[in-house]
Scaffold this motif. Structure first.
Motif, PDB file in Angstrom:
ATOM      1  N   ARG A  90       0.159  -2.296 -15.101  1.00 49.21           N
ATOM      2  CA  ARG A  90       1.194  -3.010 -15.326  1.00 49.21           C
ATOM      3  C   ARG A  90       2.268  -2.626 -14.411  1.00 49.21           C
ATOM      4  O   ARG A  90       2.305  -1.175 -13.937  1.00 49.21           O
ATOM      5  N   PHE A  91       3.271  -3.194 -14.011  1.00 52.95           N
ATOM      6  CA  PHE A  91       4.170  -2.859 -12.962  1.00 52.95           C
ATOM      7  C   PHE A  91       5.011  -1.763 -13.509  1.00 52.95           C
ATOM      8  O   PHE A  91       5.567  -1.044 -12.548  1.00 52.95           O
ATOM      9  N   ASP A  92       5.456  -1.788 -14.579  1.00 57.66           N
ATOM     10  CA  ASP A  92       6.196  -0.615 -15.323  1.00 57.66           C
ATOM     11  C   ASP A  92       5.536   0.595 -15.627  1.00 57.66           C
ATOM     12  O   ASP A  92       6.190   1.517 -16.452  1.00 57.66           O
ATOM     13  N   ASP A  93       4.298   0.803 -15.234  1.00 60.77           N
ATOM     14  CA  ASP A  93       3.613   1.938 -15.807  1.00 60.77           C
ATOM     15  C   ASP A  93       3.615   2.937 -14.773  1.00 60.77           C
ATOM     16  O   ASP A  93       2.863   2.895 -13.778  1.00 60.77           O
ATOM     17  N   HIS A  94       4.021   4.121 -15.062  1.00 61.39           N
ATOM     18  CA  HIS A  94       4.374   5.093 -13.920  1.00 61.39           C
ATOM     19  C   HIS A  94       3.499   6.343 -14.421  1.00 61.39           C
ATOM     20  O   HIS A  94       3.984   7.230 -13.636  1.00 61.39           O
ATOM     21  N   GLU A  95       2.571   6.185 -15.250  1.00 66.33           N
ATOM     22  CA  GLU A  95       1.941   7.388 -16.062  1.00 66.33           C
ATOM     23  C   GLU A  95       0.620   7.511 -15.070  1.00 66.33           C
ATOM     24  O   GLU A  95      -0.116   6.476 -14.892  1.00 66.33           O
ATOM     25  N   LEU A  96       0.130   8.689 -14.950  1.00 64.85           N
ATOM     26  CA  LEU A  96      -1.070   8.998 -14.396  1.00 64.85           C
ATOM     27  C   LEU A  96      -2.197   9.128 -15.611  1.00 64.85           C
ATOM     28  O   LEU A  96      -2.134   9.989 -16.358  1.00 64.85           O
ATOM     29  N   LYS A 123       9.317   1.790  -6.200  1.00 64.21           N
ATOM     30  CA  LYS A 123       9.460   2.098  -4.810  1.00 64.21           C
ATOM     31  C   LYS A 123       9.156   0.958  -3.719  1.00 64.21           C
ATOM     32  O   LYS A 123       9.625   0.532  -2.797  1.00 64.21           O
ATOM     33  N   LEU A 124       7.720   0.316  -4.177  1.00 66.64           N
ATOM     34  CA  LEU A 124       7.119  -0.515  -3.362  1.00 66.64           C
ATOM     35  C   LEU A 124       8.134  -1.968  -3.453  1.00 66.64           C
ATOM     36  O   LEU A 124       8.333  -2.660  -2.357  1.00 66.64           O
ATOM     37  N   GLY A 125       8.578  -2.173  -4.602  1.00 65.46           N
ATOM     38  CA  GLY A 125       9.230  -3.321  -4.672  1.00 65.46           C
ATOM     39  C   GLY A 125      10.594  -3.271  -4.028  1.00 65.46           C
ATOM     40  O   GLY A 125      11.313  -4.200  -3.591  1.00 65.46           O
ATOM     41  N   ALA A 126      11.120  -2.005  -3.845  1.00 62.80           N
ATOM     42  CA  ALA A 126      12.423  -1.954  -3.046  1.00 62.80           C
ATOM     43  C   ALA A 126      12.450  -1.808  -1.639  1.00 62.80           C
ATOM     44  O   ALA A 126      13.232  -1.217  -0.860  1.00 62.80           O
ATOM     45  N   LEU A 127      10.899  -1.641  -1.379  1.00 63.55           N
ATOM     46  CA  LEU A 127      11.014  -1.213   0.316  1.00 63.55           C
ATOM     47  C   LEU A 127      11.635  -2.012   1.104  1.00 63.55           C
ATOM     48  O   LEU A 127      12.216  -1.649   2.141  1.00 63.55           O
ATOM     49  N   SER A 128      11.707  -3.317   0.994  1.00 64.44           N
ATOM     50  CA  SER A 128      12.367  -4.239   1.988  1.00 64.44           C
ATOM     51  C   SER A 128      13.880  -4.072   1.964  1.00 64.44           C
ATOM     52  O   SER A 128      14.310  -4.510   2.821  1.00 64.44           O
ATOM     53  N   LYS A 129      14.430  -3.279   0.832  1.00 62.36           N
ATOM     54  CA  LYS A 129      15.982  -3.303   0.727  1.00 62.36           C
ATOM     55  C   LYS A 129      16.371  -1.974   1.217  1.00 62.36           C
ATOM     56  O   LYS A 129      17.403  -1.816   1.761  1.00 62.36           O
ATOM     57  N   THR A 130      15.416  -1.103   1.025  1.00 62.07           N
ATOM     58  CA  THR A 130      15.865   0.433   1.334  1.00 62.07           C
ATOM     59  C   THR A 130      15.646   0.948   2.647  1.00 62.07           C
ATOM     60  O   THR A 130      16.187   1.691   3.158  1.00 62.07           O
ATOM     61  N   LYS A 131      14.606   0.397   3.374  1.00 61.59           N
ATOM     62  CA  LYS A 131      14.100   0.914   4.708  1.00 61.59           C
ATOM     63  C   LYS A 131      13.702   2.285   4.671  1.00 61.59           C
ATOM     64  O   LYS A 131      13.893   3.090   5.297  1.00 61.59           O
ATOM     65  N   ASP A 132      13.146   2.673   3.388  1.00 64.43           N
ATOM     66  CA  ASP A 132      12.565   3.875   3.042  1.00 64.43           C
ATOM     67  C   ASP A 132      11.431   4.392   4.109  1.00 64.43           C
ATOM     68  O   ASP A 132      10.488   3.399   4.038  1.00 64.43           O
ATOM     69  N   ARG A 133      11.449   5.266   4.566  1.00 56.29           N
ATOM     70  CA  ARG A 133      10.278   5.923   5.380  1.00 56.29           C
ATOM     71  C   ARG A 133       9.381   6.766   4.504  1.00 56.29           C
ATOM     72  O   ARG A 133       8.249   6.937   5.111  1.00 56.29           O
ATOM     73  N   SER A 134       9.637   7.263   3.333  1.00 60.41           N
ATOM     74  CA  SER A 134       8.501   7.971   2.504  1.00 60.41           C
ATOM     75  C   SER A 134       7.577   6.985   2.026  1.00 60.41           C
ATOM     76  O   SER A 134       7.836   5.830   1.847  1.00 60.41           O
ATOM     77  N   PRO A 166       5.907   7.671  11.555  1.00 61.98           N
ATOM     78  CA  PRO A 166       6.915   7.269  10.732  1.00 61.98           C
ATOM     79  C   PRO A 166       7.521   5.766  10.445  1.00 61.98           C
ATOM     80  O   PRO A 166       8.322   5.434   9.591  1.00 61.98           O
ATOM     81  N   SER A 167       6.751   4.904  11.115  1.00 62.26           N
ATOM     82  CA  SER A 167       6.943   3.387  11.122  1.00 62.26           C
ATOM     83  C   SER A 167       6.047   2.654  10.294  1.00 62.26           C
ATOM     84  O   SER A 167       6.307   1.314  10.128  1.00 62.26           O
ATOM     85  N   ALA A 168       5.357   3.595   9.732  1.00 61.32           N
ATOM     86  CA  ALA A 168       4.367   2.774   8.698  1.00 61.32           C
ATOM     87  C   ALA A 168       4.870   1.837   7.734  1.00 61.32           C
ATOM     88  O   ALA A 168       4.226   0.775   7.523  1.00 61.32           O
ATOM     89  N   ASN A 169       5.943   2.043   7.093  1.00 63.06           N
ATOM     90  CA  ASN A 169       6.520   1.143   6.003  1.00 63.06           C
ATOM     91  C   ASN A 169       6.913  -0.127   6.765  1.00 63.06           C
ATOM     92  O   ASN A 169       6.867  -1.186   6.024  1.00 63.06           O
ATOM     93  N   VAL A 170       7.447   0.199   7.990  1.00 58.95           N
ATOM     94  CA  VAL A 170       7.833  -1.060   8.813  1.00 58.95           C
ATOM     95  C   VAL A 170       6.604  -2.057   8.911  1.00 58.95           C
ATOM     96  O   VAL A 170       6.672  -3.228   8.941  1.00 58.95           O
ATOM     97  N   VAL A 171       5.386  -1.573   9.366  1.00 59.00           N
ATOM     98  CA  VAL A 171       4.370  -2.092   9.668  1.00 59.00           C
ATOM     99  C   VAL A 171       3.708  -2.757   8.462  1.00 59.00           C
ATOM    100  O   VAL A 171       3.211  -3.892   8.378  1.00 59.00           O
ATOM    101  N   LEU A 172       3.756  -1.864   7.276  1.00 59.05           N
ATOM    102  CA  LEU A 172       3.637  -2.448   5.898  1.00 59.05           C
ATOM    103  C   LEU A 172       4.105  -3.681   5.426  1.00 59.05           C
ATOM    104  O   LEU A 172       3.511  -4.528   5.033  1.00 59.05           O
ATOM    105  N   LEU A 173       5.437  -3.821   5.707  1.00 59.10           N
ATOM    106  CA  LEU A 173       6.333  -4.745   5.434  1.00 59.10           C
ATOM    107  C   LEU A 173       5.792  -6.086   6.177  1.00 59.10           C
ATOM    108  O   LEU A 173       5.550  -7.344   5.818  1.00 59.10           O
TER     109      LEU A 173
END
Length: 205
Positions: A90-96, A123-134, A166-173
């Motif tokens: 589930r997309f909204d399931d953040h539990e281990l 965080k994955l869904g917001a990646l394209s909007k935030t340009k987060d590097r973490s 550091p640019s891994a998220n850019v490559v991921l997108l």
């Protein structure tokens, strides 16, 4: 314990496990993390990730066979299994969940540096909007509390887990935009068709 260590994941290992989750968006998926046998300066470098399953994740025989094959392949290269990756159904399931904890326990018995990574869908869904590097994954460590070992998520915004490039998220997108996830092969695919290589040697060529 694991919480005293820091983890650094290579770009390809990181992107591969995220693409595996994206390929099976409606299913839980899991995978194995591979590292050097001994950490350097309390930093465990995750060299590679191996996608495992996208169906029937809890079947012990398939899991044991895959772990044996993975260990046999990487031990000759001076590498070892160091952790586990999990993405919830589930997309909204953040539990281990219990499965992730059980596999983590199994790896921890052989390697106290073990960690469990959990995909952070928000965080994955917001990646394209935030340009987060973490990393878009959360990390869980084993902690000893009152003589009981428990897995504790420590989030993805600290310095416990970093991406080597550091640019891994850019490559991921970029890979997401070209639907690169379609090329990821996991053990389920390999068991259905042994010509499909679970090592994914051509994925980033």
């Amino acid at each position: 314990m694991g919480g005293e260590l820091r983890y650094e994941i290579t770009q390809n290992a990181y992107i591969k496990l995220v693409l595996h989750a994206l390929k099976h968006k409606t299913s839980a998926v899991n995978g194995i993390l591979v590292s050097r046998v001994s950490p350097k300066n309390d930093v465990v470098e995750i060299i590679d990730s191996v996608p495992l399953f996208h169906s029937q994740l809890g079947l012990l025989p398939q899991l044991e066979i895959s772990l044996i094959l993975i260990e046999e392949h990487f031990v000759t290269k001076g590498l070892n299994i160091v952790g586990y990756f999990h993405a919830n159904e589930r997309f909204d399931d953040h539990e281990l969940g219990s499965l992730a904890k059980n596999v983590g326990d199994h790896i921890y018995r052989y390697l106290p540096q073990a960690a469990v990574l959990l995909l952070d869908n928000k965080k994955l869904g917001a990646l394209s909007k935030t340009k987060d590097r973490s990393p878009v994954v959360q990390v869980a460590f084993m902690f000893l509390i009152f003589a009981s070992r428990i897995w504790k998520l420590v989030g993805s915004d600290g310095n416990q887990l970093t991406i080597k490039e550091p640019s891994a998220n850019v490559v991921l997108l970029d890979h997401i935009s070209t639907e690169k996830w379609q090329d990821v092969v996991d053990f389920d695919d390999h068991l259905d068709d042994i010509s499909k290589d679970w090592l994914n040697p051509e994925l980033f060529k």
